[in-house]
Design a protein around this motif. Structure first.
Motif, PDB file in Angstrom:
ATOM      1  N   VAL A 114       6.904 104.929  33.934  1.00 48.55           N
ATOM      2  CA  VAL A 114       8.250 104.596  34.363  1.00 48.55           C
ATOM      3  C   VAL A 114       8.092 103.528  35.437  1.00 48.55           C
ATOM      4  N   ARG A 115       9.092 102.651  35.545  1.00 44.35           N
ATOM      5  CA  ARG A 115       8.965 101.497  36.438  1.00 44.35           C
ATOM      6  C   ARG A 115      10.290 101.260  37.158  1.00 44.35           C
ATOM      7  N   ASN A 116      10.208 100.914  38.421  1.00 49.75           N
ATOM      8  CA  ASN A 116      11.390 100.626  39.223  1.00 49.75           C
ATOM      9  C   ASN A 116      11.786  99.165  39.010  1.00 49.75           C
ATOM     10  N   GLY A 117      12.641  98.936  38.018  1.00 51.15           N
ATOM     11  CA  GLY A 117      13.087  97.582  37.720  1.00 51.15           C
ATOM     12  C   GLY A 117      12.084  96.795  36.900  1.00 51.15           C
ATOM     13  N   ALA A 118      12.405  95.519  36.701  1.00 55.78           N
ATOM     14  CA  ALA A 118      11.567  94.662  35.848  1.00 55.78           C
ATOM     15  C   ALA A 118      10.237  94.312  36.493  1.00 55.78           C
ATOM     16  N   THR A 119      10.174  94.285  37.812  1.00 46.77           N
ATOM     17  CA  THR A 119       8.949  93.862  38.486  1.00 46.77           C
ATOM     18  C   THR A 119       8.416  94.893  39.471  1.00 46.77           C
ATOM     19  N   GLY A 120       9.017  96.067  39.528  1.00 47.79           N
ATOM     20  CA  GLY A 120       8.584  97.099  40.469  1.00 47.79           C
ATOM     21  C   GLY A 120       7.279  97.744  40.044  1.00 47.79           C
ATOM     22  N   PRO A 121       6.780  98.632  40.877  1.00 53.66           N
ATOM     23  CA  PRO A 121       5.508  99.280  40.573  1.00 53.66           C
ATOM     24  C   PRO A 121       5.620 100.253  39.398  1.00 53.66           C
ATOM     25  N   PHE A 122       4.529 100.398  38.670  1.00 53.64           N
ATOM     26  CA  PHE A 122       4.445 101.383  37.597  1.00 53.64           C
ATOM     27  C   PHE A 122       4.200 102.746  38.238  1.00 53.64           C
ATOM     28  N   GLU A 123       4.884 103.766  37.726  1.00 49.27           N
ATOM     29  CA  GLU A 123       4.774 105.112  38.279  1.00 49.27           C
ATOM     30  C   GLU A 123       4.566 106.107  37.143  1.00 49.27           C
ATOM     31  N   ALA A 124       3.998 107.258  37.473  1.00 51.10           N
ATOM     32  CA  ALA A 124       3.871 108.394  36.540  1.00 51.10           C
ATOM     33  C   ALA A 124       3.259 107.967  35.202  1.00 51.10           C
ATOM     34  N   CYS A 125       2.223 107.160  35.254  1.00 45.92           N
ATOM     35  CA  CYS A 125       1.608 106.621  34.042  1.00 45.92           C
ATOM     36  C   CYS A 125       0.706 107.639  33.346  1.00 45.92           C
ATOM     37  N   ALA A 126       0.649 107.517  32.040  1.00 48.10           N
ATOM     38  CA  ALA A 126      -0.295 108.266  31.214  1.00 48.10           C
ATOM     39  C   ALA A 126      -0.921 107.267  30.254  1.00 48.10           C
ATOM     40  N   SER A 127      -2.205 107.448  29.945  1.00 53.89           N
ATOM     41  CA  SER A 127      -2.925 106.555  29.040  1.00 53.89           C
ATOM     42  C   SER A 127      -3.624 107.352  27.968  1.00 53.89           C
ATOM     43  N   ARG A 128      -3.768 106.716  26.808  1.00 56.73           N
ATOM     44  CA  ARG A 128      -4.482 107.340  25.689  1.00 56.73           C
ATOM     45  C   ARG A 128      -5.222 106.247  24.937  1.00 56.73           C
ATOM     46  N   GLN A 129      -6.486 106.500  24.636  1.00 52.84           N
ATOM     47  CA  GLN A 129      -7.249 105.575  23.812  1.00 52.84           C
ATOM     48  C   GLN A 129      -7.270 106.073  22.374  1.00 52.84           C
ATOM     49  N   LEU A 164       5.480  98.469  18.523  1.00 50.46           N
ATOM     50  CA  LEU A 164       5.266  99.193  19.763  1.00 50.46           C
ATOM     51  C   LEU A 164       6.651  99.526  20.281  1.00 50.46           C
ATOM     52  N   ALA A 165       6.929 100.796  20.539  1.00 51.83           N
ATOM     53  CA  ALA A 165       8.257 101.213  20.979  1.00 51.83           C
ATOM     54  C   ALA A 165       8.149 102.113  22.195  1.00 51.83           C
ATOM     55  N   VAL A 166       9.224 102.145  22.988  1.00 48.48           N
ATOM     56  CA  VAL A 166       9.310 103.063  24.116  1.00 48.48           C
ATOM     57  C   VAL A 166      10.744 103.554  24.241  1.00 48.48           C
ATOM     58  N   CYS A 167      10.881 104.825  24.589  1.00 47.88           N
ATOM     59  CA  CYS A 167      12.197 105.427  24.827  1.00 47.88           C
ATOM     60  C   CYS A 167      12.214 106.046  26.214  1.00 47.88           C
ATOM     61  N   ASP A 168      13.360 105.949  26.877  1.00 46.80           N
ATOM     62  CA  ASP A 168      13.557 106.480  28.223  1.00 46.80           C
ATOM     63  C   ASP A 168      14.343 107.780  28.097  1.00 46.80           C
ATOM     64  N   TYR A 169      13.776 108.875  28.589  1.00 48.55           N
ATOM     65  CA  TYR A 169      14.386 110.194  28.471  1.00 48.55           C
ATOM     66  C   TYR A 169      14.474 110.875  29.827  1.00 48.55           C
ATOM     67  N   GLY A 170      15.148 112.024  29.842  1.00 44.57           N
ATOM     68  CA  GLY A 170      15.245 112.834  31.052  1.00 44.57           C
ATOM     69  C   GLY A 170      16.427 112.430  31.903  1.00 44.57           C
ATOM     70  N   THR A 171      16.409 112.910  33.126  1.00 37.30           N
ATOM     71  CA  THR A 171      17.480 112.655  34.081  1.00 37.30           C
ATOM     72  C   THR A 171      17.541 111.174  34.428  1.00 37.30           C
ATOM     73  N   PRO A 172      18.753 110.578  34.452  1.00 33.57           N
ATOM     74  CA  PRO A 172      18.852 109.189  34.904  1.00 33.57           C
ATOM     75  C   PRO A 172      18.227 109.055  36.304  1.00 33.57           C
ATOM     76  N   ASP A 173      17.348 108.062  36.463  1.00 36.88           N
ATOM     77  CA  ASP A 173      16.560 107.991  37.690  1.00 36.88           C
ATOM     78  C   ASP A 173      16.397 106.580  38.248  1.00 36.88           C
ATOM     79  N   SER A 174      17.176 105.638  37.776  1.00 35.89           N
ATOM     80  CA  SER A 174      17.063 104.237  38.202  1.00 35.89           C
ATOM     81  C   SER A 174      15.683 103.662  37.897  1.00 35.89           C
ATOM     82  N   ARG A 175      15.037 104.190  36.880  1.00 35.09           N
ATOM     83  CA  ARG A 175      13.747 103.691  36.423  1.00 35.09           C
ATOM     84  C   ARG A 175      13.866 103.335  34.945  1.00 35.09           C
ATOM     85  N   ARG A 176      12.935 102.539  34.449  1.00 34.21           N
ATOM     86  CA  ARG A 176      12.891 102.219  33.031  1.00 34.21           C
ATOM     87  C   ARG A 176      11.548 102.665  32.481  1.00 34.21           C
ATOM     88  N   ALA A 177      11.553 103.163  31.268  1.00 35.39           N
ATOM     89  CA  ALA A 177      10.307 103.552  30.607  1.00 35.39           C
ATOM     90  C   ALA A 177       9.619 102.292  30.095  1.00 35.39           C
TER      91      ALA A 177
END
Length: 139
Positions: free
Chosen positions: A121-136, A61-74
Motif C-alpha cells: 500500500v502506498r501513500n499517494g503516487a510518490t509516497g513511501p511503500f508500506e506493508a509490503c509482501a513479496s513472492r518469488q 499484472l493487476a492490483v486491487c485495493d481492499y479493506g477499510t478506506p485508508d487514504s492509501r493505494r494498493a
C-alpha cells in the motif's frame, strides 16, 4: 498500446472467476497472487500476475485495493529477480474497492527465470511503500 483500466469489485470478481476457469482449461496458463500487509487503518492490496508458462507470455499484472478506506493505494510490481529487468508497476489509484491492471507489460514474452512480485500500500503516487509482501516464482 498502453491500456489501464479501473474495474469495480464486482467486475473484478467476475474477471477472476473467468480467469480461474480459463486457467483450469489450459495446461500452460498460470497466475500468481499475493496479498500485502494491512495499512494502519486496515486497507490492503492483492496483486496478480497472469502468464502462459509454455510461451512465457505475460497476460497482465493487476492490483486491487481492499479493506477499510485508508487514504492509501494498493500497488503491485514485478521484475526479474537477478537483475530487476522486465520491470512493471501498476497501482489502484482510485482507492478502496477499485482495481487496475496493466496488460501491456513489455516485451510480452519474458525469458525463463525467477521473478519477484511485490504488493504494497502506498501513500499517494510518490509516497513511501508500506506493508509490503513479496513472492518469488519461476517461469
Amino acid at each position: 498500446m498502453n491500456l489501464r483500466r479501473t474495474a469495480t469489485t464486482a467486475g473484478t470478481l467476475a474477471a477472476a472467476l473467468a480467469l480461474g476457469l480459463a486457467t483450469a482449461g489450459s495446461a500452460h496458463a498460470a497466475s500468481v497472487s499475493l496479498r500485502s500487509g494491512n495499512s494502519a487503518r486496515g486497507g490492503y492490496g492483492i496483486g496478480t500476475v497472469s502468464l502462459d508458462t509454455g510461451t512465457h507470455d505475460v497476460t497482465f499484472l493487476a492490483v486491487c485495493d481492499y479493506g477499510t478506506p485508508d487514504s492509501r493505494r494498493a500497488t503491485a510490481e514485478i521484475w526479474r529477480t537477478s537483475d530487476r529487468a522486465y520491470y512493471s508497476y501498476v497501482d489502484a489509484e482510485h482507492g478502496s474497492g477499485t482495481c487496475n491492471d496493466d496488460d501491456t507489460w513489455l516485451p510480452g514474452v519474458i525469458p525463463a527465470g525467477t521473478y519477484t512480485l511485490r504488493v504494497c500500500v502506498r501513500n499517494g503516487a510518490t509516497g513511501p511503500f508500506e506493508a509490503c509482501a513479496s513472492r518469488q516464482f519461476t517461469v
